[in-house]
Design an enzyme around this catalytic site. Structure first.
Site, short mmCIF file in Angstrom:
data_model
loop_
_atom_site.label_atom_id
_atom_site.label_comp_id
_atom_site.label_asym_id
_atom_site.label_seq_id
_atom_site.Cartn_x
_atom_site.Cartn_y
_atom_site.Cartn_z
CG ASP A 42 17.36 0.99 0.67
OD1 ASP A 42 17.41 -0.08 0.04
OD2 ASP A 42 18.27 1.38 1.43
CG PHE A 43 9.54 1.70 1.08
CD1 PHE A 43 8.59 1.77 0.07
CD2 PHE A 43 9.14 1.98 2.38
CE1 PHE A 43 7.28 2.13 0.34
CE2 PHE A 43 7.83 2.34 2.67
CZ PHE A 43 6.89 2.41 1.64
#
Length: 198
Positions: A42-43
């Site tokens: 994830d970011f």
């Protein structure tokens, strides 16, 4: 032989090489043509990301049948008690069904380096660290698991995928490994039948 790249992805970097919105991407960290991530991160998560140009190797790493263990160091809000940890170990029920049992243990604050921007600090709410190992790859799974036991994730660092780890890699750094992959029979190839024993 195949080449595998191990990258320590920093916080708030997209797990791709381009972005129309101008957000930071992998292109600013690793300049190797033709590679792509084997799996996602994830970011707002950090840690180990594997990349390769070899589709067969990518499949071996990411396919659910492989059940590669993935280990995370997770900073959570509050201090989970034994009952909460037992729930994670046995599997918690999420909107997309129950999770497989996880390996879980408490950690003394690990040496993970500073994060920019840092995790929010609230004097009235303590935080603690867990090591969680899972064999699934659902979307934002670890975050949803800790939320399910009442301890939201504040920081998530993936430290290991199968036999590969970020040990010795600073945030933003990478290294490569050469792997000897098993050969795959060509399409149409067959193994000759053995004749009868005489």
């Amino acid at each position: 032989m195949s080449t595998l790249y191990l990258l320590h992805k920093p916080f708030q970097v997209l797990c791709q090489f381009t972005d129309d919105s101008g957000r930071p991407t992998l292109a600013g960290l690793i300049d190797v043509p033709g590679i792509y991530p084997a799996g996602r991160l994830d970011f707002d998560s950090e840690g180990l990301l594997l990349l390769t140009a070899d589709g067969q190797l990518n499949h071996r790493i990411t396919h659910p049948d492989q059940k590669q263990e993935k280990t995370y160091w997770v900073q959570v809000e509050g201090e989970p008690d034994d009952h909460a940890l037992k729930a994670l170990k046995h599997g918690v029920t999420l909107k997309d069904g129950p999770t497989r049992p996880a390996k879980v243990r408490r950690l003394i604050a690990p040496e993970v380096g500073d994060r920019h921007p840092p995790v929010r600090h609230r004097a009235s709410i303590p935080t603690s660290w867990l090591e969680i190992t899972i064999t699934e790859g659902r979307n934002r799974q670890v975050r949803r698991m800790t939320a399910a036991i009442g301890h939201p994730t504040l920081r998530l660092v993936r430290t290991r995928i199968g036999p590969w780890s970020i040990k010795g890699l600073a945030s933003g750094a990478w290294r490569s490994e050469t792997l000897h992959m098993p050969t795959t029979p060509k399409r149409g190839a067959h193994t000759p039948k053995k004749g009868p024993k005489r």
